[in-house]
Motif scaffolding. Sequence first.
Motif, PDB file in Angstrom:
ATOM      1  N   ILE A  35       0.833  -1.195   0.000  1.00  0.00           N
ATOM      2  CA  ILE A  35       0.000   0.000   0.000  1.00  0.00           C
ATOM      3  C   ILE A  35       0.874   1.254   0.000  1.00  0.00           C
ATOM      4  O   ILE A  35       1.896   1.296   0.670  1.00  0.00           O
ATOM      5  N   GLN A  36       0.462   2.221  -0.793  1.00  0.00           N
ATOM      6  CA  GLN A  36       1.118   3.532  -0.792  1.00  0.00           C
ATOM      7  C   GLN A  36       0.109   4.588  -1.224  1.00  0.00           C
ATOM      8  O   GLN A  36      -0.849   4.293  -1.918  1.00  0.00           O
ATOM      9  N   MET A  37       0.373   5.806  -0.812  1.00  0.00           N
ATOM     10  CA  MET A  37      -0.545   6.892  -1.111  1.00  0.00           C
ATOM     11  C   MET A  37      -0.492   7.229  -2.607  1.00  0.00           C
ATOM     12  O   MET A  37       0.593   7.295  -3.179  1.00  0.00           O
ATOM     13  N   PRO A  38      -1.645   7.452  -3.237  1.00  0.00           N
ATOM     14  CA  PRO A  38      -1.641   7.911  -4.627  1.00  0.00           C
ATOM     15  C   PRO A  38      -0.942   9.269  -4.734  1.00  0.00           C
ATOM     16  O   PRO A  38      -1.020  10.083  -3.815  1.00  0.00           O
TER      17      PRO A  38
ATOM     18  N   SER B 145      -1.866   0.742  -4.731  1.00  0.00           N
ATOM     19  CA  SER B 145      -0.539   0.156  -4.907  1.00  0.00           C
ATOM     20  C   SER B 145       0.120   0.641  -6.196  1.00  0.00           C
ATOM     21  O   SER B 145       1.297   0.976  -6.206  1.00  0.00           O
ATOM     22  N   ARG B 146      -0.663   0.685  -7.284  1.00  0.00           N
ATOM     23  CA  ARG B 146      -0.091   1.054  -8.583  1.00  0.00           C
ATOM     24  C   ARG B 146      -0.479   2.461  -9.035  1.00  0.00           C
ATOM     25  O   ARG B 146      -0.084   2.880 -10.111  1.00  0.00           O
ATOM     26  N   ASP B 147      -1.269   3.169  -8.213  1.00  0.00           N
ATOM     27  CA  ASP B 147      -1.690   4.540  -8.523  1.00  0.00           C
ATOM     28  C   ASP B 147      -2.351   4.618  -9.898  1.00  0.00           C
ATOM     29  O   ASP B 147      -2.030   5.461 -10.723  1.00  0.00           O
ATOM     30  N   GLU B 148      -3.306   3.701 -10.112  1.00  0.00           N
ATOM     31  CA  GLU B 148      -4.039   3.641 -11.377  1.00  0.00           C
ATOM     32  C   GLU B 148      -5.504   4.010 -11.130  1.00  0.00           C
ATOM     33  O   GLU B 148      -6.005   3.917 -10.017  1.00  0.00           O
ATOM     34  N   ASP B 149      -6.175   4.371 -12.185  1.00  0.00           N
ATOM     35  CA  ASP B 149      -7.568   4.787 -12.136  1.00  0.00           C
ATOM     36  C   ASP B 149      -8.509   3.624 -11.797  1.00  0.00           C
ATOM     37  O   ASP B 149      -8.240   2.478 -12.155  1.00  0.00           O
ATOM     38  N   ILE B 150      -9.600   3.956 -11.096  1.00  0.00           N
ATOM     39  CA  ILE B 150     -10.669   2.973 -10.841  1.00  0.00           C
ATOM     40  C   ILE B 150     -12.035   3.535 -11.207  1.00  0.00           C
ATOM     41  O   ILE B 150     -13.059   2.951 -10.849  1.00  0.00           O
ATOM     42  N   THR B 151     -12.054   4.660 -11.918  1.00  0.00           N
ATOM     43  CA  THR B 151     -13.329   5.299 -12.221  1.00  0.00           C
ATOM     44  C   THR B 151     -13.793   5.075 -13.653  1.00  0.00           C
ATOM     45  O   THR B 151     -14.991   5.038 -13.905  1.00  0.00           O
ATOM     46  N   GLU B 152     -12.887   4.950 -14.573  1.00  0.00           N
ATOM     47  CA  GLU B 152     -13.236   4.790 -15.986  1.00  0.00           C
ATOM     48  C   GLU B 152     -13.654   3.348 -16.275  1.00  0.00           C
ATOM     49  O   GLU B 152     -13.093   2.412 -15.687  1.00  0.00           O
ATOM     50  N   PRO B 153     -14.608   3.156 -17.186  1.00  0.00           N
ATOM     51  CA  PRO B 153     -15.049   1.789 -17.498  1.00  0.00           C
ATOM     52  C   PRO B 153     -13.903   0.851 -17.890  1.00  0.00           C
ATOM     53  O   PRO B 153     -13.861  -0.294 -17.422  1.00  0.00           O
ATOM     54  N   GLN B 154     -12.954   1.323 -18.689  1.00  0.00           N
ATOM     55  CA  GLN B 154     -11.863   0.447 -19.106  1.00  0.00           C
ATOM     56  C   GLN B 154     -10.967   0.068 -17.923  1.00  0.00           C
ATOM     57  O   GLN B 154     -10.383  -1.009 -17.903  1.00  0.00           O
ATOM     58  N   SER B 155     -10.873   0.943 -16.914  1.00  0.00           N
ATOM     59  CA  SER B 155     -10.085   0.637 -15.715  1.00  0.00           C
ATOM     60  C   SER B 155     -10.759  -0.453 -14.886  1.00  0.00           C
ATOM     61  O   SER B 155     -10.099  -1.360 -14.375  1.00  0.00           O
ATOM     62  N   ILE B 156     -12.070  -0.343 -14.757  1.00  0.00           N
ATOM     63  CA  ILE B 156     -12.823  -1.349 -14.005  1.00  0.00           C
ATOM     64  C   ILE B 156     -12.757  -2.690 -14.732  1.00  0.00           C
ATOM     65  O   ILE B 156     -12.553  -3.740 -14.108  1.00  0.00           O
ATOM     66  N   LEU B 157     -12.896  -2.674 -16.051  1.00  0.00           N
ATOM     67  CA  LEU B 157     -12.781  -3.908 -16.840  1.00  0.00           C
ATOM     68  C   LEU B 157     -11.401  -4.528 -16.693  1.00  0.00           C
ATOM     69  O   LEU B 157     -11.276  -5.748 -16.538  1.00  0.00           O
ATOM     70  N   ALA B 158     -10.370  -3.700 -16.727  1.00  0.00           N
ATOM     71  CA  ALA B 158      -9.001  -4.208 -16.584  1.00  0.00           C
ATOM     72  C   ALA B 158      -8.818  -4.881 -15.224  1.00  0.00           C
ATOM     73  O   ALA B 158      -8.192  -5.942 -15.129  1.00  0.00           O
TER      74      ALA B 158
END
Length: 183
Positions: A81-84, A127-140
């Motif tokens: 875990i790390q801060m975005p 952990s990876r500071d990636e998006d979780i809001t966009e549909p493609q992010s959720i699909l990934a």
Amino acid sequence: MGPLPRTVELFYDVLSPYSWLGFEILCRYKNIWNVDLQLRPTSIAGVMKNSGNKPPALLPLKAKYMTNDIKLLGQHFQVPIQMPKDFFSVILEKGSLSAMRFLTAVNLEHPEMLEKVSRELWMRVWSRDEDITEPQSILAAAEKAGMSTEGARALLEKISTSQMKNQLKETTEAACRYGVSHF
């Protein structure tokens, strides 16, 4: 014959790093502790609104403490875990509503995948500071957790339905009835 398992409900939102730590500990030890773990995707924004609480990051002393606390707890429990980098944008502006509605759909239709998909969403944001809001992010996230592309797309199409909205709201209200004020 040992004692019957105790039921533990974990109300959580993937925006909460403390929820992730609790999630990992409960998942790790549920068999040792003889716990029937019930994962309950919940809206942290709804909990905060209901309780009148402010997110810890908006209170300078709590924000400072949280930054160090999360780092130490992550090391202790071996959670990556790390801060975005853009914490306020990720947590306070973007939020997690779509991700939590998606997890609500996973819970209703593929509960066997809920732990893995939840973990992957936490990994993306904390952990990876990636998006979780966009549909493609959720699909990934869903695909990385082992869901089929077709199955994940079908669930994603349901997140704006009244069924998913109402279910997430009901779960959040249940958490509030238990007295949850933050997590």
